[in-house]
Design a protein around this motif. Sequence first.
Motif, PDB file in Angstrom:
ATOM      1  N   THR A   7     -10.857  29.914   3.674  1.00 22.20           N
ATOM      2  CA  THR A   7     -12.274  29.487   3.720  1.00 22.20           C
ATOM      3  C   THR A   7     -12.300  28.584   4.818  1.00 22.20           C
ATOM      4  O   THR A   7     -13.518  28.661   5.546  1.00 22.20           O
ATOM      5  CB  THR A   7     -13.151  29.210   2.476  1.00 22.20           C
ATOM      6  N   GLU A   8     -11.491  27.866   5.275  1.00 22.82           N
ATOM      7  CA  GLU A   8     -11.886  26.939   6.381  1.00 22.82           C
ATOM      8  C   GLU A   8     -11.192  27.668   7.622  1.00 22.82           C
ATOM      9  O   GLU A   8     -11.063  26.660   8.693  1.00 22.82           O
ATOM     10  CB  GLU A   8     -10.965  25.555   6.219  1.00 22.82           C
ATOM     11  N   GLU A  33     -28.591  24.766  10.776  1.00 24.18           N
ATOM     12  CA  GLU A  33     -28.383  25.351   9.379  1.00 24.18           C
ATOM     13  C   GLU A  33     -26.898  25.279   9.067  1.00 24.18           C
ATOM     14  O   GLU A  33     -26.504  25.510   8.101  1.00 24.18           O
ATOM     15  CB  GLU A  33     -28.937  26.650   9.207  1.00 24.18           C
ATOM     16  N   ARG A  34     -26.202  24.596   9.983  1.00 26.97           N
ATOM     17  CA  ARG A  34     -24.574  24.246  10.108  1.00 26.97           C
ATOM     18  C   ARG A  34     -23.805  25.682   9.621  1.00 26.97           C
ATOM     19  O   ARG A  34     -22.965  25.725   8.802  1.00 26.97           O
ATOM     20  CB  ARG A  34     -24.492  23.555   8.806  1.00 26.97           C
ATOM     21  N   LEU A  35     -24.347  26.836   9.992  1.00 28.32           N
ATOM     22  CA  LEU A  35     -23.783  28.052   9.795  1.00 28.32           C
ATOM     23  C   LEU A  35     -22.656  28.208  11.026  1.00 28.32           C
ATOM     24  O   LEU A  35     -22.001  28.922  10.951  1.00 28.32           O
ATOM     25  CB  LEU A  35     -24.662  29.001   9.676  1.00 28.32           C
ATOM     26  N   THR A  67     -17.646  29.693  14.012  1.00 23.28           N
ATOM     27  CA  THR A  67     -17.875  29.095  12.358  1.00 23.28           C
ATOM     28  C   THR A  67     -16.616  29.305  11.565  1.00 23.28           C
ATOM     29  O   THR A  67     -15.388  29.175  12.342  1.00 23.28           O
ATOM     30  CB  THR A  67     -18.893  30.178  11.882  1.00 23.28           C
ATOM     31  N   ARG A  71     -18.167  30.227   5.918  1.00 23.31           N
ATOM     32  CA  ARG A  71     -19.370  30.143   6.355  1.00 23.31           C
ATOM     33  C   ARG A  71     -19.996  31.474   6.861  1.00 23.31           C
ATOM     34  O   ARG A  71     -21.154  31.511   6.989  1.00 23.31           O
ATOM     35  CB  ARG A  71     -19.867  28.984   7.098  1.00 23.31           C
ATOM     36  N   ALA A  74     -22.991  33.697   4.928  1.00 22.73           N
ATOM     37  CA  ALA A  74     -24.343  33.128   5.426  1.00 22.73           C
ATOM     38  C   ALA A  74     -24.668  33.119   6.491  1.00 22.73           C
ATOM     39  O   ALA A  74     -25.994  33.451   6.940  1.00 22.73           O
ATOM     40  CB  ALA A  74     -24.168  31.641   4.785  1.00 22.73           C
ATOM     41  N   THR A 110     -19.505  22.632  10.314  1.00 15.76           N
ATOM     42  CA  THR A 110     -20.139  23.696   9.651  1.00 15.76           C
ATOM     43  C   THR A 110     -19.935  23.432   7.932  1.00 15.76           C
ATOM     44  O   THR A 110     -20.181  24.173   7.054  1.00 15.76           O
ATOM     45  CB  THR A 110     -19.606  24.879   9.766  1.00 15.76           C
ATOM     46  N   GLY A 111     -19.301  22.325   7.821  1.00 14.99           N
ATOM     47  CA  GLY A 111     -19.421  21.859   6.137  1.00 14.99           C
ATOM     48  C   GLY A 111     -20.718  21.601   5.660  1.00 14.99           C
ATOM     49  O   GLY A 111     -21.738  21.269   6.229  1.00 14.99           O
ATOM     50  N   ARG A 112     -20.802  22.177   4.317  1.00 13.45           N
ATOM     51  CA  ARG A 112     -21.868  21.737   3.577  1.00 13.45           C
ATOM     52  C   ARG A 112     -21.948  20.325   3.171  1.00 13.45           C
ATOM     53  O   ARG A 112     -22.568  19.656   2.880  1.00 13.45           O
ATOM     54  CB  ARG A 112     -21.706  22.622   2.296  1.00 13.45           C
TER      55      ARG A 112
END
Length: 112
Positions: A7-8, A33-35, A67, A71, A74, A110-112
């Motif tokens: 995922t990273e 939006e960090r997308l 990205t 992410r 999204a 892009t981290g939440r």
Amino acid sequence: MNPNDDTERVLLAMTGCGEAAAAQVIATALVEERLAACVNIIPGIRSTYRWDDRVQTENEVVLLIKTTAGRYDAMQARLIELHPYEVPEIVAIPVERGHAAYLDWVRASTGR
């Protein structure tokens, strides 16, 4: 952050857009939006494609979107929501190698 976590994994996504103003709206939203960590807008592209069973040629700008795999879904959903095209081109390529500090920055941005 674990760069070995799928995922990273950093992705380079791309889309074309007919209007620079629309491209800027998309780029700003994705980064805010960090997308996406960064979106490059490249003007002066000429695209030839088949649409409605006709070959067409139009001027476009290309967006290069940095990205992560985590992410991506999204980011794609938001891009489709904002994009003026009925069927926007959205493709992504996994980044196999790169400057480690830059790739870490993409992940952090892009981290939440």
